[in-house]
Scaffold this active site. Structure first.
Site, short mmCIF file in Angstrom:
data_model
loop_
_atom_site.label_atom_id
_atom_site.label_comp_id
_atom_site.label_asym_id
_atom_site.label_seq_id
_atom_site.Cartn_x
_atom_site.Cartn_y
_atom_site.Cartn_z
N HIS A 153 21.70 -17.40 -19.12
CA HIS A 153 20.90 -16.20 -18.85
C HIS A 153 20.26 -15.68 -20.14
O HIS A 153 19.06 -15.38 -20.17
CB HIS A 153 21.80 -15.13 -18.21
CG HIS A 153 21.14 -13.83 -17.90
ND1 HIS A 153 21.04 -13.32 -16.62
CD2 HIS A 153 20.54 -12.91 -18.71
CE1 HIS A 153 20.41 -12.16 -16.66
NE2 HIS A 153 20.10 -11.88 -17.92
N GLU A 154 21.06 -15.60 -21.21
CA GLU A 154 20.53 -15.03 -22.47
C GLU A 154 19.54 -15.98 -23.14
O GLU A 154 18.53 -15.53 -23.69
CB GLU A 154 21.67 -14.67 -23.42
CG GLU A 154 22.64 -13.61 -22.89
CD GLU A 154 21.98 -12.39 -22.29
OE1 GLU A 154 20.89 -11.98 -22.75
OE2 GLU A 154 22.54 -11.83 -21.32
NI NI Z 1 19.21 -10.26 -18.99
#
Ligand code: NI
Length: 182
Positions: A153-154
């Site tokens: 996600h990051e």
């Molecule tokens: Ni985010």
């Protein structure tokens, strides 16, 4: 002294840009911001401070979410009640991953997305990340399950990708027979 961060909203174009590699040594401003990100994410996951400072709980942030297109991510992973592992990775890359795909059963959230988005986000069950620590030392991290999802996600944020981009609009939910839901 705790300072609540100003996190940019999904409508801000800074979140859609590809971020540039960070260079060493990091500036004092960059180091200070990294510490503020750790503090913010830690406090957001401790009920007392979450309430006191009106924080949304979150386990990860990337520099673009602070309006800076640099390839720096921070993850604060709760491993036991109020006990956290902190990860700061500069210029992270996924160097290998499992074939197995998982998704968070409840969907994903993002501190830049201030609404509920329904749907499963397919992610690799396990990833190996390489990058650098704040001092420029090369690091390698193996992550699985929830932590693996957080890293993917990051790192997506560094490439201008938001979690809901991965949700299949025609079929937003998977069955247990298709991918493993965690
Ligand atoms: Ni985010």
């Amino acid at each position: 002294m705790f300072k609540k961060l100003d996190i940019v909203d999904e409508k801000n174009p800074v979140l859609r840009k590809t971020s540039e590699e960070a260079t060493f040594p990091l500036s004092n401003d960059e180091k200070k911001l990294i510490q503020q990100m750790i503090d913010h994410l830690t406090y957001s996951q401790i009920e007392e401070y979450e309430k006191k400072y009106d924080l949304r709980p979150g386990m990860g942030l990337a520099f673009p979410q602070l309006g800076i297109n640099k390839r720096i991510i921070v993850i604060v992973h709760e491993i036991a009640e109020n006990t956290f592992d902190n990860y700061v990775v500069i210029n992270p890359t996924i160097v290998s991953h499992s074939e197995e795909i998982i998704a968070a059963e409840a969907g994903e959230g993002c501190l830049s997305v201030n609404r509920d988005v329904d749907g499963h986000v397919p992610r690799f069950a396990r990833v190996t990340i390489e990058g650098y620590d704040e001092d420029g030392n090369k690091i390698r991290i193996r992550a699985r399950e929830e932590l693996s999802i957080a890293f993917q996600h990051e790192i997506d944020h560094l490439n201008g990708i938001l979690f809901f981009d991965h949700i299949n609009k025609n079929k937003p939910f998977y069955g247990e027979d298709e991918i493993r839901l965690i």
